[in-house]
Design a protein around this motif. Structure first.
Motif, PDB file in Angstrom:
ATOM      1  N   ARG A 342       0.971  -1.014   0.141  1.00  0.00           N
ATOM      2  CA  ARG A 342       0.172   0.091  -0.223  1.00  0.00           C
ATOM      3  C   ARG A 342       1.088   1.295   0.142  1.00  0.00           C
ATOM      4  O   ARG A 342       0.632   2.385  -0.464  1.00  0.00           O
ATOM      5  N   TYR A 343       1.632   1.495   0.041  1.00  0.00           N
ATOM      6  CA  TYR A 343       3.243   2.836   0.832  1.00  0.00           C
ATOM      7  C   TYR A 343       3.733   2.403  -0.527  1.00  0.00           C
ATOM      8  O   TYR A 343       3.922   3.561  -0.920  1.00  0.00           O
ATOM      9  N   LEU A 344       3.869   1.866  -1.002  1.00  0.00           N
ATOM     10  CA  LEU A 344       4.208   1.344  -2.798  1.00  0.00           C
ATOM     11  C   LEU A 344       3.798   2.484  -3.612  1.00  0.00           C
ATOM     12  O   LEU A 344       4.143   3.244  -4.010  1.00  0.00           O
ATOM     13  N   GLN A 345       2.549   1.847  -3.498  1.00  0.00           N
ATOM     14  CA  GLN A 345       1.570   2.658  -4.244  1.00  0.00           C
ATOM     15  C   GLN A 345       1.045   3.617  -3.786  1.00  0.00           C
ATOM     16  O   GLN A 345       0.842   4.327  -5.007  1.00  0.00           O
ATOM     17  N   HIS A 346       1.426   4.314  -2.617  1.00  0.00           N
ATOM     18  CA  HIS A 346       1.175   5.822  -2.329  1.00  0.00           C
ATOM     19  C   HIS A 346       1.963   6.815  -2.830  1.00  0.00           C
ATOM     20  O   HIS A 346       1.652   7.843  -3.651  1.00  0.00           O
TER      21      HIS A 346
END
Length: 400
Positions: A342-346
């Motif tokens: 989720r963090y990398l997508q953000h």
């Protein structure tokens, strides 16, 4: 989201590492923990005891959310280059904090030390050159130069390896203009170089590796998280737990058959160091060769790093080409949890260098050295597993 970054080797992952991850998250209040981890060959000039994919899984099971590889061009280097490469990646990934372990345990002395050395840089460098001319190894010359400046007793003891790395992390943060805040956690349990296993549950990675060399994996079970020990013991039943001695025949072949002129082109071959190693290449073992080659000027770590470059055949020109701007050319994602994904997508649209999940196709620069490290790492493995480098090198990231 609050992100804390850690720079690690996990060789192998043990209880002290689990404590560091827990404390890094706690003291910073981070939602996401990003680990920049060395791959096949490490900062002190050693091969990793188990492959990077296994160490990635250990880290994710014990608290890391994202594991990204520190490229070979940085992982087997002296502290300043090692630190700059790792901090560059954490900066790219948007880390708010950088958390490292240290003997000092508080960050203020490190900040004061960085300011002190910046203020006295010219004088310090002059002292380092002076002590180097006396034949001191670089660590000893640097330590003597520091003492010659009459520093305050409140500053960290730079003879301690984690304190030294901590300083280089802070200097890298400052030189890159990164906004991340450095924090430190006091090391607990065994000292960095201790070879004996303590009565408590936290041992040094050095002691654990030493035990693994002479005894079964069961001997280190109390010092590793259950998940890490399970992965290690299962792996040990199928493949070797790697140490330098496994690579010694390959290194010997190069030292004894390659011309001295060509050896002198190898990265880290300076001041006749390559001739010193070749002189002792007929030793009965790698450890004996290191003892015979070690001098006042060359530390064991310095010799081991040179041996790695010779083993891989990395020339000065190749390393210069891989390090044109002194920073990673890409980021290799080794593993992530759901929170890490989720963090990398953000965050991914803000990256200025590519985040890769594999490195296919034509390779140049840092990627070329990375592939060479992978091939070399698997040389001592049984024939049935010798091609595993291709699988580990091309498999998608570990996802938990």
């Amino acid at each position: 989201m609050t992100v804390v970054g850690v720079v690690v080797e996990y060789n192998p992952f043990h209880n002290g590492h689990a404590f560091h991850l827990q404390e890094a998250r706690r003291v910073t209040g981070a939602d996401t923990v990003v680990a920049v981890m060395s791959g096949y060959f490490l900062q002190r000039g050693e091969p990793a005891v188990v492959p990077r994919r296994l160490r990635t899984e250990m880290a994710l099971l014990e608290g890391a959310d994202i594991v990204v590889e520190l490229p070979y061009a940085f992982s087997s280097q002296h502290a300043s280059i090692f630190a700059r490469g790792a901090v560059s990646i954490l900066h790219q990934l948007g880390a708010d904090y950088l958390c490292f372990g240290s003997e000092a345990g508080t960050i203020e002395p490190f900040l004061a030390l960085a300011s002190f050395l910046k203020e006295h840089r010219t004088e310090y460098d002059t002292h380092v050159r002076y002590f180097s001319r006396l034949g001191y190894s670089y660590p000893r010359a640097a330590s003597s130069a520091f003492k010659a400046l009459s520093p305050s007793a409140d500053l960290p003891d730079m003879a301690e390896p984690n304190n030294s790395l901590g300083l280089h992390y802070i200097q890298a943060v400052q030189s890159l203009g990164a906004s991340m805040v450095p924090v430190t956690i006091k090391r607990t349990g065994a000292a960095f170089h201790d070879k004996e296993l303590p009565s408590k549950h936290i041992a040094s990675a050095t002691a654990i590796r030493h035990k693994l060399t002479y005894e079964s994996p069961a001997s280190v079970e109390p010092y590793m998280p259950a998940s890490s020990f399970s992965l290690l013991s299962n792996y040990a039943g199928k493949a070797p737990l790697v140490q330098w001695e496994h690579y010694f025949p390959f290194l010997q072949a190069k030292l004894l058959t390659v011309s001295s002129k060509h050896l002198s082109t190898m990265y880290e071959a300076e001041e006749g160091l390559e001739r010193l190693l070749a002189k002792h290449a007929r030793s009965e073992s790698f450890s004996v060769m290191m003892k015979e080659a070690k001098t006042k000027r060359y530390t064991m770590t310095r010799l081991q790093r040179a041996c790695i470059q010779i083993l891989l055949g990395v020339t000065k020109s190749e390393m210069a080409g891989a390090m044109t701007d002194g920073q990673p050319q890409y980021m290799r994602l080794l593993g992530m949890t759901a929170a890490g994904r989720r963090y990398l997508q953000h965050r991914k649209k803000s990256f200025t260098i590519p985040l890769k999940t594999s490195i296919p196709g034509k390779k140049t620069g840092q990627a070329l050295l990375e592939e060479r490290a992978a091939v070399t790492y698997y040389l001592p493995f049984p024939a049935s597993k010798n091609e595993r480098w291709k699988e580990e090198y091309t498999l998608p990231p570990v996802i938990l």
